[in-house]
Design an enzyme around this catalytic site. Structure first.
Site, mmCIF file in Angstrom:
data_model
loop_
_atom_site.group_PDB
_atom_site.id
_atom_site.type_symbol
_atom_site.label_atom_id
_atom_site.label_comp_id
_atom_site.label_asym_id
_atom_site.label_seq_id
_atom_site.Cartn_x
_atom_site.Cartn_y
_atom_site.Cartn_z
ATOM 1 N N HIS A 98 -12.518 -19.196 -54.165
ATOM 2 C CA HIS A 98 -11.817 -20.420 -53.783
ATOM 3 C C HIS A 98 -12.259 -20.881 -52.396
ATOM 4 O O HIS A 98 -12.551 -20.055 -51.518
ATOM 5 C CB HIS A 98 -10.307 -20.201 -53.766
ATOM 6 C CG HIS A 98 -9.759 -19.653 -55.044
ATOM 7 N ND1 HIS A 98 -9.919 -20.299 -56.248
ATOM 8 C CD2 HIS A 98 -9.044 -18.525 -55.308
ATOM 9 C CE1 HIS A 98 -9.327 -19.584 -57.205
ATOM 10 N NE2 HIS A 98 -8.804 -18.508 -56.657
ATOM 11 N N ARG A 102 -15.923 -21.178 -60.581
ATOM 12 C CA ARG A 102 -16.321 -20.060 -61.431
ATOM 13 C C ARG A 102 -17.764 -19.684 -61.169
ATOM 14 O O ARG A 102 -18.654 -20.530 -61.183
ATOM 15 C CB ARG A 102 -16.173 -20.431 -62.917
ATOM 16 C CG ARG A 102 -14.753 -20.619 -63.382
ATOM 17 C CD ARG A 102 -14.690 -20.716 -64.909
ATOM 18 N NE ARG A 102 -13.446 -21.347 -65.304
ATOM 19 C CZ ARG A 102 -13.325 -22.639 -65.603
ATOM 20 N NH1 ARG A 102 -14.395 -23.410 -65.602
ATOM 21 N NH2 ARG A 102 -12.161 -23.138 -65.922
ATOM 22 N N GLU A 145 -4.555 -16.759 -51.411
ATOM 23 C CA GLU A 145 -3.517 -16.293 -52.335
ATOM 24 C C GLU A 145 -3.272 -14.799 -52.161
ATOM 25 O O GLU A 145 -3.973 -14.111 -51.420
ATOM 26 C CB GLU A 145 -3.934 -16.584 -53.775
ATOM 27 C CG GLU A 145 -5.225 -15.885 -54.189
ATOM 28 C CD GLU A 145 -5.732 -16.354 -55.546
ATOM 29 O OE1 GLU A 145 -4.985 -16.991 -56.305
ATOM 30 O OE2 GLU A 145 -6.906 -16.068 -55.850
ATOM 31 N N HIS A 188 -13.460 -12.716 -56.639
ATOM 32 C CA HIS A 188 -12.443 -11.877 -57.271
ATOM 33 C C HIS A 188 -12.295 -12.230 -58.742
ATOM 34 O O HIS A 188 -12.746 -13.292 -59.191
ATOM 35 C CB HIS A 188 -11.085 -12.054 -56.573
ATOM 36 C CG HIS A 188 -10.568 -13.467 -56.640
ATOM 37 N ND1 HIS A 188 -10.983 -14.457 -55.784
ATOM 38 C CD2 HIS A 188 -9.673 -14.056 -57.474
ATOM 39 C CE1 HIS A 188 -10.369 -15.594 -56.069
ATOM 40 N NE2 HIS A 188 -9.563 -15.379 -57.105
#
EC number: 5.3.1.8
Length: 322
Positions: A103, A198, A120, A178
């Site tokens: 991200h 992605r 996150e 991740h």
């Protein structure tokens, strides 16, 4: 004037190629299909949760934020970039491996207008024996080595795979490569963003039967090579009615605590409080009433509520703005 009270929401459910039916265990009436995500507290263009209790029942979090503003959500309770609620809370049912992804941060120039970056954290609610996740690049992997591994279809050679168990916590700053993998049920607290790049998706078809889009150039651009700031921890608690800090970021602070009886707490004028019930059951009580809560519930405590209490026997997460 509506008196502040804790808000419980009807989630927005998302079908995912890697999802399943495990979210039914929380009592949700989930739609048909492979449901991978429940957006339990959401105020985003791609999904919003609606209030399920009290005077505001049926209203979306976006409507409440627009109507009640800082009085309910705190002086820090809206994103300076887009005015929306600053966090997004999800429950994830991973019946298959998620794509390898990364991200961006708030400053990436290719972000969509008004979109935030995505830092996150994950809390593992349940993990099958032998479950693993992908968590970062191997040591000394730079951009060139990462790009070469992607181009040669050997990306797994440069990724770290780590075992997980129930109760583990992972902090995932923007830029950390991740992937959740099959066999985990996860609570996720994140910036209010839906931007995912992605890197690799196992050459599998998506829900429409076609390969899902990859974002190689963006992924290479936003990856934090070297130390991304990611951290992981076991979260065994030494007792009840005290908080163990799991993650502290510029966007949220998340802690874990054990309720055994009655735990007196309070919100402050600068930030709302989010509670996720990880296991057990009980009540949240305040001057104007009480609300029964159980495993899988996500609650939004208004900044203006002041004193409240958690009662019962349960493990909870607490997230608020720093």
């Amino acid at each position: 004037m509506i008196q502040p009270y804790p808000l419980k929401f009807q989630p927005d459910f998302k079908e995912r190629v890697w999802g399943g039916r495990a979210l039914e265990q929380f009592g949700f009436a989930i739609p048909d299909g492979a449901i991978g995500e429940a957006w339990t507290i959401a105020d985003h263009a791609n999904g919003r949760s609606t209030v399920a209790n009290g005077e505001l029942a049926g209203k979306g979090l976006d409507e409440i934020r627009a109507e009640l503003g800082s009085a309910w959500f705190g002086t820090k309770g809206a994103s300076a970039k887009n005015g929306r609620f600053p966090l997004l809370v999800k429950l994830l049912d991973c019946q298959d491996d998620l794509s390898v992804q990364v991200h961006p941060n708030d400053h990436y120039e290719r972000l969509a207008e008004g979109e935030l970056g995505k830092t996150e954290m994950w809390y593992i609610l349940d993990a099958a024996p032998g479950a693993t996740i992908i968590y970062g690049l191997k040591k000394d992997v730079d951009r060139d080595a990462f790009a070469k591994a992607i181009a040669e279809d050997r990306i797994m050679d440069v990724l770290e795979t780590v075992p997980v168990k129930t109760g583990d916590a992972f902090y995932i700053p923007a830029g950390t490569v991740h992937a959740l993998r099959a066999g985990v049920l996860v609570a996720e607290i994140q910036q209010n963003s839906d931007t995912t790049y992605r890197v690799y998706d196992y050459n599998r078809p998506g829900l429409d039967g076609k390969p899902r889009e990859l974002h190689i150039e963006d992924s290479l651009n936003v990856t934090a090579y070297g130390d991304s700031g990611a951290s992981r921890m076991e979260t065994t608690l030494s007792g009840s009615h005290s908080w163990l800090k799991l993650a502290a970021s510029p966007y949220f602070v998340t802690e874990k605590g054990q309720v055994d009886g009655r735990w007196e707490l309070s919100a402050t004028p600068d930030s709302f409080v989010i509670h996720i019930i990880c296991d057990g059951s009980g009540f949240i009580a305040w001057e104007g009433g009480s609300l029964e809560v159980k495993r899988g519930d996500s609650l939004l405590v208004p900044a203006a509520l002041g004193s409240y209490a958690l009662e019962g026997k349960m493990t909870v997460l607490r997230s608020q703005l720093p």
